[in-house]
Design an enzyme around this catalytic site. Structure first.
Site, short mmCIF file in Angstrom:
data_model
loop_
_atom_site.label_atom_id
_atom_site.label_comp_id
_atom_site.label_asym_id
_atom_site.label_seq_id
_atom_site.Cartn_x
_atom_site.Cartn_y
_atom_site.Cartn_z
NE ARG A 59 21.38 -7.93 -5.51
CZ ARG A 59 20.88 -7.62 -4.08
NH1 ARG A 59 20.19 -6.72 -3.83
NH2 ARG A 59 20.95 -8.59 -3.45
CD GLU A 96 18.31 -8.36 5.75
OE1 GLU A 96 18.74 -8.20 4.50
OE2 GLU A 96 17.37 -8.12 6.14
O1 LIG Z 1 25.05 -5.35 4.10
P1 LIG Z 1 24.97 -6.94 3.89
O2 LIG Z 1 24.16 -7.51 5.03
O3 LIG Z 1 26.27 -7.74 3.83
O4 LIG Z 1 24.17 -7.21 2.48
C1 LIG Z 1 24.17 -6.50 1.46
C2 LIG Z 1 24.65 -7.59 0.49
O5 LIG Z 1 23.58 -8.39 0.09
C3 LIG Z 1 23.48 -8.38 -1.44
O6 LIG Z 1 24.15 -9.29 -2.16
P2 LIG Z 1 23.97 -10.76 -2.15
O7 LIG Z 1 24.86 -11.49 -1.40
O8 LIG Z 1 22.41 -11.13 -2.15
O9 LIG Z 1 24.52 -11.11 -3.79
P3 LIG Z 1 24.02 -10.54 -5.30
O10 LIG Z 1 24.56 -8.98 -5.19
O11 LIG Z 1 24.57 -11.36 -6.09
O12 LIG Z 1 22.59 -10.76 -5.37
C4 LIG Z 1 23.59 -6.75 -1.85
O13 LIG Z 1 23.86 -6.59 -3.20
C5 LIG Z 1 25.00 -6.60 -0.91
O14 LIG Z 1 26.11 -7.23 -1.55
N1 LIG Z 2 16.67 -6.44 2.02
C1 LIG Z 2 17.60 -6.46 1.00
N2 LIG Z 2 17.17 -5.94 -0.26
C2 LIG Z 2 18.20 -5.87 -1.08
N3 LIG Z 2 19.46 -6.61 -0.98
C3 LIG Z 2 19.75 -6.87 0.08
N4 LIG Z 2 21.04 -7.52 0.46
C4 LIG Z 2 20.93 -7.79 1.77
N5 LIG Z 2 19.54 -7.76 2.32
C5 LIG Z 2 18.87 -6.83 1.23
#
Ligand SMILES: O=P(O)(O)OC[C@H]1O[C@H](OP(=O)(O)OP(=O)(O)O)[C@H](O)[C@@H]1O
Ligand SMILES: Nc1ncnc2[nH]cnc12
Length: 172
Positions: A59, A96
């Site tokens: 993302r 998370e």
């Molecule tokens: O601050 P944090 O607790 O580390 O979490 C934030 C990350 O989590 C999500 O990515 P995700 O790993 O869900 O992958 P995606 O972007 O492919 O959906 C979001 O896009 C961030 O990259």
């Molecule tokens: N609560 C949340 N919503 C969207 N993206 C996330 N990446 C990690 N935690 C998230």
């Protein structure tokens, strides 16, 4: 003017029970909101001398590449393991909701590069901290960290490198 924070959609219990998922797809889908968010992301860094934006899979690509273009900077994708074709530097981190690693084509970050790390959301901060580690491993300098959304109660900022400026468009 449409409000960015109002356009953010919260999905309870996604992808796991207890997670309040912050969904930016309504912003992407609306050209006015998309432009408004890019304006908000770009403004703090206009005079920061950013040479490269490092966007985090997946993302972090939604706004990161467009942000780079607005700043007159290059774009480097930080990818999940095994996706990049050339020699890469690597950093692992806790999420998370899980655990993962990121890789970067360090050879594409030239000496003296001034990198802006960008992601859509900061939650616990581990992902962005790992991306900062990648930039340093590749020999670049992190001059700033940019997020579309900060989930403030998780205090992800405490995991980010001390003294590096952080800018956020929407705080929830
Ligand atoms: O601050 P944090 O607790 O580390 O979490 C934030 C990350 O989590 C999500 O990515 P995700 O790993 O869900 O992958 P995606 O972007 O492919 O959906 C979001 O896009 C961030 O990259
Ligand atoms: N609560 C949340 N919503 C969207 N993206 C996330 N990446 C990690 N935690 C998230």
């Amino acid at each position: 003017m449409p409000d960015l924070a109002d356009a953010l959609r919260t999905i309870p219990d996604f992808p796991k029970p207890g997670i309040q998922f912050k969904d930016l797809t309504p912003v992407l889908a609306d050209p006015a909101l998309f432009g408004q968010l890019l304006d908000a992301l770009a403004a703090p860094w206009a005079d920061a001398g950013v040479t490269h934006v490092v966007g985090i899979e997946s993302r972090g690509y939604w706004f990161g590449a467009a942000l780079a273009e607005r700043l007159g900077a290059g774009f480097l994708p930080a990818r999940k393991p095994g996706k990049l074709p050339a020699a890469s530097v690597r950093a692992t981190y806790a999420l998370e909701y899980g655990e993962d690693a990121l890789e970067l084509h360090g050879q594409d970050l030239p000496d003296g590069a001034r990198a802006l790390v960008h992601d859509d959301v900061i939650a616990t901060g581990g992902t962005a901290a790992a991306a900062c580690e990648l930039v340093e491993k590749a020999g670049g300098t992190v001059v700033g960290i940019s997020f579309a959304v900060e989930i403030a109660f998780l205090d992800g900022r405490s995991k980010l490198p001390a003294g590096v400026p952080v800018e956020v468009a929407i705080v929830v």
